[in-house]
Design a protein around this motif. Structure first.
Motif, short mmCIF file in Angstrom:
data_model
loop_
_atom_site.label_atom_id
_atom_site.label_comp_id
_atom_site.label_asym_id
_atom_site.label_seq_id
_atom_site.Cartn_x
_atom_site.Cartn_y
_atom_site.Cartn_z
N MET A 26 49.15 54.25 -14.84
CA MET A 26 50.71 54.14 -15.00
C MET A 26 50.84 55.46 -15.58
SD MET A 26 49.45 51.08 -14.03
CE MET A 26 48.79 50.54 -15.76
N GLY A 27 51.41 56.46 -15.09
CA GLY A 27 51.85 57.75 -16.01
C GLY A 27 52.97 57.75 -16.74
N LYS A 28 53.84 56.81 -16.85
CA LYS A 28 55.21 57.17 -17.73
C LYS A 28 54.76 56.05 -18.92
CE LYS A 28 58.61 58.73 -14.74
NZ LYS A 28 60.04 58.51 -14.24
N ARG A 29 54.78 56.52 -20.00
CA ARG A 29 54.66 55.61 -20.96
C ARG A 29 55.77 55.35 -21.84
NH1 ARG A 29 51.52 60.97 -21.80
NH2 ARG A 29 49.97 60.61 -20.23
N LYS A 30 55.51 53.96 -22.44
CA LYS A 30 56.54 53.40 -23.40
C LYS A 30 56.53 54.09 -24.89
CE LYS A 30 57.50 49.02 -21.17
NZ LYS A 30 57.77 47.63 -21.51
N GLY A 31 57.56 54.42 -25.42
CA GLY A 31 57.52 54.84 -26.91
C GLY A 31 57.11 56.23 -26.89
N GLY A 32 57.30 57.18 -26.01
CA GLY A 32 57.31 58.39 -26.15
C GLY A 32 55.90 58.85 -25.72
N PRO A 33 55.80 60.43 -25.81
CA PRO A 33 54.82 60.95 -25.32
C PRO A 33 53.26 60.72 -25.94
CG PRO A 33 55.92 62.51 -26.55
CD PRO A 33 56.70 61.31 -26.58
N VAL A 81 52.26 46.66 -7.16
CA VAL A 81 53.28 46.19 -6.43
C VAL A 81 53.99 44.95 -6.91
CG1 VAL A 81 54.38 45.45 -3.88
CG2 VAL A 81 52.68 47.25 -4.21
N GLU A 82 53.14 44.03 -7.17
CA GLU A 82 53.71 42.65 -7.50
C GLU A 82 54.18 42.34 -9.18
OE1 GLU A 82 51.36 39.28 -5.89
OE2 GLU A 82 51.78 39.85 -3.86
N GLU A 83 53.11 43.00 -9.71
CA GLU A 83 53.30 42.98 -11.37
C GLU A 83 54.00 43.91 -11.84
OE1 GLU A 83 52.61 40.03 -12.97
OE2 GLU A 83 51.75 39.28 -10.94
N LEU A 84 53.96 45.32 -11.52
CA LEU A 84 54.67 46.39 -11.97
C LEU A 84 56.14 46.34 -11.50
CD1 LEU A 84 52.11 49.12 -12.06
CD2 LEU A 84 52.81 47.83 -14.02
N GLN A 85 56.17 45.94 -10.34
CA GLN A 85 57.47 45.87 -9.66
C GLN A 85 58.05 47.14 -9.15
OE1 GLN A 85 59.59 42.77 -11.37
NE2 GLN A 85 58.38 41.26 -10.69
N ALA A 86 58.00 48.08 -10.21
CA ALA A 86 58.70 49.53 -10.10
C ALA A 86 57.42 50.43 -10.11
CB ALA A 86 59.93 49.57 -11.01
N VAL A 87 56.66 50.45 -9.07
CA VAL A 87 55.42 51.17 -9.07
C VAL A 87 55.85 52.76 -9.46
CG1 VAL A 87 53.52 52.18 -7.57
CG2 VAL A 87 54.25 49.74 -7.55
N ARG A 88 56.93 53.31 -8.51
CA ARG A 88 57.50 54.61 -8.50
C ARG A 88 57.88 54.99 -10.02
NH1 ARG A 88 59.66 53.06 -3.48
NH2 ARG A 88 58.34 53.99 -1.88
N ASP A 128 36.60 58.87 -4.38
CA ASP A 128 37.09 60.53 -4.49
C ASP A 128 38.43 60.65 -4.18
OD1 ASP A 128 36.29 60.50 -1.95
OD2 ASP A 128 35.36 62.25 -2.11
N LYS A 129 39.16 59.60 -3.54
CA LYS A 129 40.50 59.59 -3.20
C LYS A 129 41.50 59.24 -4.24
CE LYS A 129 39.27 59.58 1.56
NZ LYS A 129 39.31 59.01 2.87
N ARG A 130 42.61 59.90 -4.07
CA ARG A 130 43.92 59.45 -5.10
C ARG A 130 44.97 58.94 -4.20
NH1 ARG A 130 45.96 63.14 -10.01
NH2 ARG A 130 47.95 61.77 -10.25
N PHE A 131 45.72 58.04 -4.72
CA PHE A 131 46.79 57.44 -3.54
C PHE A 131 48.21 57.21 -4.58
CE2 PHE A 131 42.74 55.87 -2.05
CZ PHE A 131 43.08 56.06 -0.60
N ASN A 132 49.22 57.96 -4.13
CA ASN A 132 50.48 57.87 -4.97
C ASN A 132 51.20 56.42 -4.81
OD1 ASN A 132 51.91 58.13 -2.83
ND2 ASN A 132 52.09 60.20 -3.06
N ALA A 133 52.25 56.31 -5.42
CA ALA A 133 53.07 55.31 -5.40
C ALA A 133 53.37 54.65 -3.89
CB ALA A 133 54.31 55.16 -6.36
N ASP A 134 53.82 55.65 -3.28
CA ASP A 134 53.96 55.49 -1.75
C ASP A 134 52.93 55.12 -0.94
OD1 ASP A 134 56.91 56.41 -2.03
OD2 ASP A 134 56.73 58.37 -1.63
N ASP A 135 51.68 55.46 -1.36
CA ASP A 135 50.57 55.12 -0.45
C ASP A 135 50.08 53.75 -0.81
OD1 ASP A 135 50.16 57.76 0.39
OD2 ASP A 135 49.09 58.17 -1.36
N ILE A 136 50.36 53.28 -2.10
CA ILE A 136 50.27 52.07 -2.80
C ILE A 136 50.98 51.14 -1.97
CG2 ILE A 136 50.12 50.47 -4.32
CD1 ILE A 136 49.14 53.01 -6.32
N GLN A 137 52.27 51.40 -1.74
CA GLN A 137 53.17 50.55 -1.20
C GLN A 137 52.90 50.35 0.33
OE1 GLN A 137 55.89 48.80 -2.92
NE2 GLN A 137 56.07 47.70 -0.98
N ARG A 138 52.41 51.43 0.96
CA ARG A 138 52.03 51.34 2.24
C ARG A 138 50.75 50.55 2.56
NH1 ARG A 138 53.55 56.26 3.65
NH2 ARG A 138 51.75 57.37 2.50
#
Length: 89
Positions: free
Chosen positions: A20-27, A47-54, A64-74
């Motif tokens: 989860m890239g965005k952090r609470k409490g600053g950088p 999807v179910e616990e974070l609810q706001a994946v994006r 070795d594959k990376r999946f973004n929020a849209d990929d996870i939802q799909r």
């Protein structure tokens, strides 16, 4: 990720790491990270616990594959998703 082809060959049983890239409490807060036994569990949690994946800037690493929020939802919405989904409110 090409939606149809990648989803059809995706291994939901492979181990996965969720970030989860965005952090609470600053950088200075550490990047939030969780490891899951299966990608299906990581996807359901995102999807179910974070609810706001994006909003969290979540992404998942499977092998070795990376999946973004849209990929996870799909992947969660795919007919191939092996776990039971939470019922809508």
């Amino acid at each position: 990720m090409p939606a149809d082809r990648e989803t059809a060959t995706f291994d939901y049983g492979a181990p996965a790491e969720l970030f989860m890239g965005k952090r609470k409490g600053g950088p200075r807060q550490p990047l939030r990270y969780r490891r899951f036994a299966t990608a299906a569990e990581a996807i359901r949690f995102a999807v179910e616990e974070l609810q706001a994946v994006r909003a969290w800037g979540a992404w998942m690493q499977v092998g070795d594959k990376r999946f973004n929020a849209d990929d996870i939802q799909r992947l969660y919405q795919s007919d191939d998703f092996p776990l039971q989904r939470r019922l809508s409110d």
